[in-house]
Enzyme design. Structure first.
Site, PDB file in Angstrom:
ATOM      1  CE1 TYR A 210      18.065  12.047 -13.449  1.00 27.67           C
ATOM      2  CE2 TYR A 210      17.566  14.420 -14.097  1.00 27.67           C
ATOM      3  CZ  TYR A 210      17.403  13.678 -13.652  1.00 27.67           C
ATOM      4  OH  TYR A 210      17.177  13.871 -11.907  1.00 27.67           O
TER       5      TYR A 210
ATOM      6  NE  ARG B 203       6.988   8.581  -8.912  1.00 29.47           N
ATOM      7  CZ  ARG B 203       8.002   9.477  -9.047  1.00 29.47           C
ATOM      8  NH1 ARG B 203       8.576   9.196  -9.839  1.00 29.47           N
ATOM      9  NH2 ARG B 203       8.496   9.632  -8.073  1.00 29.47           N
TER      10      ARG B 203
ATOM     11  CE  LYS C  26      16.488  10.228 -10.672  1.00 25.75           C
ATOM     12  NZ  LYS C  26      15.992  11.982 -10.269  1.00 25.75           N
TER      13      LYS C  26
ATOM     14  CD  GLU D 297      14.880   8.939  -7.843  1.00 27.09           C
ATOM     15  OE1 GLU D 297      16.195   9.272  -7.253  1.00 27.09           O
ATOM     16  OE2 GLU D 297      14.311   9.688  -9.222  1.00 27.09           O
ATOM     17  CG  ASP D 298      11.212   7.038 -10.255  1.00 26.75           C
ATOM     18  OD1 ASP D 298      11.177   8.842  -9.111  1.00 26.75           O
ATOM     19  OD2 ASP D 298      11.862   7.345 -11.603  1.00 26.75           O
TER      20      ASP D 298
ATOM     21  CG  ASP E 217      16.077  12.300  -5.784  1.00 25.27           C
ATOM     22  OD1 ASP E 217      16.958  13.187  -5.958  1.00 25.27           O
ATOM     23  OD2 ASP E 217      15.892  12.348  -7.214  1.00 25.27           O
ATOM     24  CG  ASP E 218      11.046  10.775  -6.388  1.00 28.71           C
ATOM     25  OD1 ASP E 218      11.428  11.426  -7.977  1.00 28.71           O
ATOM     26  OD2 ASP E 218      11.680   9.190  -6.247  1.00 28.71           O
TER      27      ASP E 218
ATOM     28  CG  ASN F 280      10.523  15.666 -14.629  1.00 24.64           C
ATOM     29  OD1 ASN F 280      10.964  15.867 -15.318  1.00 24.64           O
ATOM     30  ND2 ASN F 280      11.066  14.731 -13.493  1.00 24.64           N
TER      31      ASN F 280
ATOM     32  CG  ASN G 265      15.464  16.970 -12.151  1.00 24.19           C
ATOM     33  OD1 ASN G 265      15.840  16.457 -11.962  1.00 24.19           O
ATOM     34  ND2 ASN G 265      14.220  16.824 -13.325  1.00 24.19           N
TER      35      ASN G 265
END
Ligand SMILES: NC(=O)C1=CN([C@@H]2O[C@H](COP(=O)(O)OP(=O)(O)OC[C@H]3O[C@@H](n4cnc5c(N)ncnc54)[C@H](OP(=O)(O)O)[C@@H]3O)[C@@H](O)[C@H]2O)C=CC1
Ligand SMILES: CC(=O)C(=O)O
Ligand SMILES: [Mg+2]
Length: 619
Positions: A167, A220, A238, A310-311, A333-334, A475, A519
Site C-alpha cells: 500500500y 488522481r 486496496k 478510488e482515485d 473512499d477518497d 500520499n 489513512n
C-alpha cells in the site's frame, strides 16, 4: 439429451458441488458451533433465513477445522501441475505427503514438507533482505499470484511491516513504474475498446460471486496525478487490504481499471506504457462508458455488490458519487472513507487536546475530495452533537485551495463542492497568512503537495495552541505536507501528529513520539464488511459517523500516552469487526439492511464471517 458443452458441464458440476458442500457445511457448522459451546439452533435459524448479504463460506473452506478435509475445487478437481499453478489452492512445499499422493504431486516438488509457519518465516527473511521497497512490492505481488493464502498470512501476521509495501507509499512508485514491472496481469481492464461489451468482459473474470469492486480511472493516483491505466496497482492494493484487514474473501474481490486514455505526456511517450495511447476521453463519451460499467456490474453481480470509487479526479468523483448513490451500493473512499478516518482521529484527539469538536477551529490546505469530504463530515457530526444547522457548523471550518483561502468574494468562480465553505473574510493568498488570520486548533493537509507545512506554519500553529493538532494526509510520503520529525521538532514536541503514509517514531528532547497513520485503510475494510454482512443496499452518511465512532473508541490509553490518535494496525481485524458491527447496526436501524433476521451479536457475526488464510487439508 443435454448437449455436452462447457456451460452444461459447469451447471452439472455446480449443482452437484453445491449439494455435497451444503450437506458437509451444515454438519461442519453444527460441530464447530457446539465445540465452541454455542447454540446451533441460533445459527440454524440465521442460516435458514439464507445468507442474504453475508460473507459466504460456500465451500466450507474457512470454517473447516484442521482435521476436517476440504476439496480444492476448480471446474474439476485441481491436481498435479495445475494445482501447483493455481494460486487459490497452491501450498508449495506446504503440501503434505498424503496430499502429494492424492493429487499427483510426486516428483513435482522436492521432498521437504514445510509448515505454513516455516514458509512464512522463510519469505519474511527473504523480503527483509531487499533494500529497495519496490523489490519487496514485486516479491509480494509474485507471492499473491503464486500462493494466495500464504500472501494473506504474511500480510495479516506482519501488517505494520507489510502495509507500506503493498500500500502507500510503495504502491505509488509501483504505479509509476507499472509498465516496466508488469509481468502477470492482475484485475480487470475495461478500456474504451470494450465499449458496448462491458457485460461480456465482466463474464471473462474467473470468479462469479463478487461482493466488492474497487474501481479507478487512474486520473488522481495518490498525490502523483494522472497515471492512466497504470493506476491498477491501487484497486489491487486496496482489495488486498479488504481481505487482510477486513476479512472479505479474495475470490469475492474484483479490482477494475477503466482506461479512457491519459493526459500524462510522459506515459504517452513511454514505450512500456500498458494503456490506451491517447488523451483522456471526457464528457458524454466518458459518462457513457461509466454508465455502461455501473449497469453491467449490477446486472452481473446484483444489487448488493459494493462499488468503491478510488482515485478519480475530483471533476468526476463528486459527479459519479451523486449520480449512483441512490441507485447502487457505492462509496467513494477518497471523499467518504477519508472523512470517516479523520473524524475518528479528531474524536480520539479530544482526549488529548480537550473540549468538544464544536470548540475547535479547522483549517485545511486542499479543498478537493479529501478536504471537502472531511470538512462536511465534521460539520455533520457537530450539527448532530449541538443540534445547530449545518450552515452554522460549517463556519468553524476553513479551506485553502491553490488560489488561497476560500472566501465569499470567490464564490461565483468556485467549483460546486467548495461553495459551502466560502465564508465572509478578506482574501488571503498564502497558507501561513491564513493560519495567522484564522488561528486554527487543527491543521489538515489534503493538497497532494509535499513540504507545504513549513517551519513557519508549524511554528505559527504552536504559537497559539498548547497542543497543535496537525494532520499531513497527502500520499505517498514524498507528497506529505511535512514529516513527523519536522512536526515534532518545529512544535518543540507539542504537536499531535498523524500522516497519510507512515513515518517512523521520532526522538525529540529525550522523548520518543510515535506518529499515527491517518489513512482510510482503517475504515474501508471494516466499513465494507459491515455493508456486506447486513446486506446493505445503499450507503448512508450516518454509517460513516458510526464507523468513525467505532474506530475512535479503539484508541487505548497506552496509545494516547505515546501521542497516538489511532490504534496500531496490529489489531486491525478486531477493529474492523467493531467497525463492521456498528455500520451493520446502522444499516438495520435505517432500514437499509436486507439480511434478515439481524444477527444478535454483530461483532461476533462479523468475526465469524472473516476469511482466514490458514491452509486447508485436501482430501
Ligand atoms: N490519508 C488518506 O487516507 C488520504 C489521503 N489523500 C491524499 O490527499 C491528497 C489530495 O487528494 P484529493 O483531495 O482527492 O485531491 P483533489 O485533487 O481533489 O484536491 C486537491 C486540492 O488541493 C489543492 N491544492 C493543490 N495544490 C495546492 C497548493 N500548492 N496549495 C494549496 N492547495 C493546493 C487543490 O486546489 P485547486 O482546487 O485550486 O486545484 C485542491 O483543492 C492526495 O495526496 C491523496 O493521496 C486522499 C485520500 C485519502
Ligand atoms: C489513501 C488514499 O486513498 C489516497 O491517498 O488516495
Ligand atoms: Mg485514494
Amino acid at each position: 439429451m443435454i448437449p455436452l458443452n462447457r456451460s452444461n458441464i459447469l451447471k452439472v458440476v455446480g449443482v452437484e458441488r453445491r449439494r455435497v458442500v451444503r450437506k458437509f457445511f451444515v454438519a461442519l457448522m453444527e460441530k464447530t458451533v457446539k465445540m465452541n459451546g454455542g447454540d446451533y439452533s441460533v445459527v440454524e435459524e440465521e442460516s435458514k433465513a439464507g445468507f442474504g448479504g453475508g460473507v459466504e463460506d460456500v465451500y466450507g473452506e474457512d470454517s473447516a477445522t484442521e482435521d476436517q478435509l476440504v476439496t480444492p475445487w476448480t471446474v474439476s478437481v485441481a491436481s498435479g501441475y495445475t494445482l501447483l499453478r493455481d494460486p487459490h489452492h497452491n501450498k508449495g512445499l506446504g503440501f503434505n505427503e498424503k496430499e502429494r499422493d492424492a493429487h499427483y504431486l510426486r516428483g513435482l516438488l522436492p521432498p521437504a514438507v514445510f509448515t505454513q509457519e516455516l514458509q512464512e518465516k522463510k519469505l519474511m527473511h527473504n523480503l527483509r533482505k531487499y533494500d529497495v521497497p519496490l523489490h519487496r512490492y514485486m516479491a509480494m505481488m509474485d507471492l499473491q499470484e503464486r500462493n494466495e493464502r500464504l500472501f494473506y498470512k504474511l500480510l495479516i501476521d506482519n501488517v505494520e511491516e507489510l502495509l507500506p509495501v503493498v500500500y502507500t507509499p510503495t504502491v505509488g512508485e509501483a504505479c509509476q513504474k507499472y509498465g516496466s514491472i508488469f509481468s502477470r496481469p492482475q484485475g480487470l481492464y475495461i478500456s474504451l475498446k470494450e465499449k458496448g461489451k462491458i457485460l461480456e468482459v465482466l463474464k471473462n473474470w474467473p470468479e462469479k460471486s463478487i461482493q466488492v469492486i474497487v474501481v479507478t480511472d487512474g486520473e488522481r493516483i495518490l498525490g502523483l496525478g494522472d497515471l492512466g491505466c497504470q493506476g491498477m496497482g491501487i484497486p489491487v492494493g486496496k482489495l488486498s487490504l479488504y481481505t487482510a484487514l477486513g476479512g472479505i474473501r479474495p475470490s469475492a474481490c474484483l479490482p477494475v481499471t477503466i482506461d479512457v486514455g491519459t493526459n500524462n505526456e510522459q506515459l504517452l511517450k513511454d514505450e512500456f506504457y500498458i494503456g490506451l495511447r491517447h488523451k483522456r476521453a471526457t464528457g458524454q463519451e466518458y459518462a457513457e462508458l461509466l454508465d455502461e460499467f455501473m449497469n453491467a456490474v449490477k446486472q452481473n453481480y446484483g444489487e448488493k455488490v459494493l462499488v468503491q470509487f478510488e482515485d478519480f479526479a475530483n471533476h468526476n468523483a463528486f459527479e459519479l458519487l451523486s449520480r449512483y448513490r441512490s441507485t447502487h451500493l457505492v462509496f467513494n473512499d477518497d471523499i467518504q472513507g477519508t472523512a470517516s478516518v479523520v473524524l475518528a482521529g479528531l474524536i480520539a484527539a479530544l482526549k488529548l487536546v480537550g473540549g468538544t469538536l464544536a470548540d475547535h477551529t479547522f483549517l485545511f490546505l486542499g479543498a478537493g475530495e479529501a478536504g471537502t469530504g472531511i470538512a462536511e463530515l465534521i460539520a455533520l457530526e457537530i450539527s448532530k452533537q449541538t443540534k445547530a444547522p449545518l450552515e452554522e457548523t460549517r463556519k468553524k471550518i476553513w479551506l485553502v485551495d491553490s488560489r488561497g483561502l476560500i472566501v465569499s468574494s470567490r464564490k461565483e468562480s468556485l467549483q460546486h463542492f467548495k461553495k459551502p465553505w466560502a465564508h465572509e473574510h478578506e482574501p488571503v493568498k498564502a497558507l501561513l497568512d491564513a493560519v495567522k488570520a484564522i488561528k486554527p486548533t487543527v491543521l489538515i493537509g489534503s493538497s497532494g503537495v509535499g513540504k507545504t507545512f513549513t517551519k513557519e506554519v508549524v511554528e505559527a500553529m504552536s504559537s497559539f495552541n498548547k497542543k497543535p493538532l496537525i494532520l499531513a494526509l497527502s500520499n505517498p510520503t514524498s507528497q506529505s505536507e511535512c514529516t513527523a520529525e519536522e512536526a515534532y521538532t518545529w512544535s518543540k514536541g507539542r504537536a499531535i501528529f498523524a500522516s497519510g503514509s507512515p513515518f517512523d517514531p521520532v526522538e525529540y528532547d529525550g522523548k520518543v513520539f510515535v506518529p499515527g497513520q491517518a489513512n482510510n485503510a482503517y475504515i474501508f475494510p471494516g466499513f465494507g464488511l459491515g455493508l456486506i454482512i447486513s446486506g446493505a443496499i445503499r450507503v448512508h452518511d450516518d454509517m460513516l459517523l458510526a464507523a468513525s465512532e467505532a474506530l475512535a473508541v479503539q484508541v487505548a490509553q497506552e496509545n494516547f500516552d505515546k501521542g497516538l490518535i489511532y490504534p496500531p494496525f496490529t489489531n486491525i481485524r478486531k477493529i474492523s469487526a467493531h467497525i463492521a458491527a456498528k455500520v451493520a447496526a446502522k444499516a438495520y436501524e435505517l432500514g437499509l439492511a436486507s439480511r434478515l433476521p439481524r444477527p444478535k451479536d454483530l461483532v461476533k457475526y462479523a468475526e465469524s464471517c472473516m476469511y482466514s488464510p490458514i491452509y486447508r487439508s485436501y482430501r
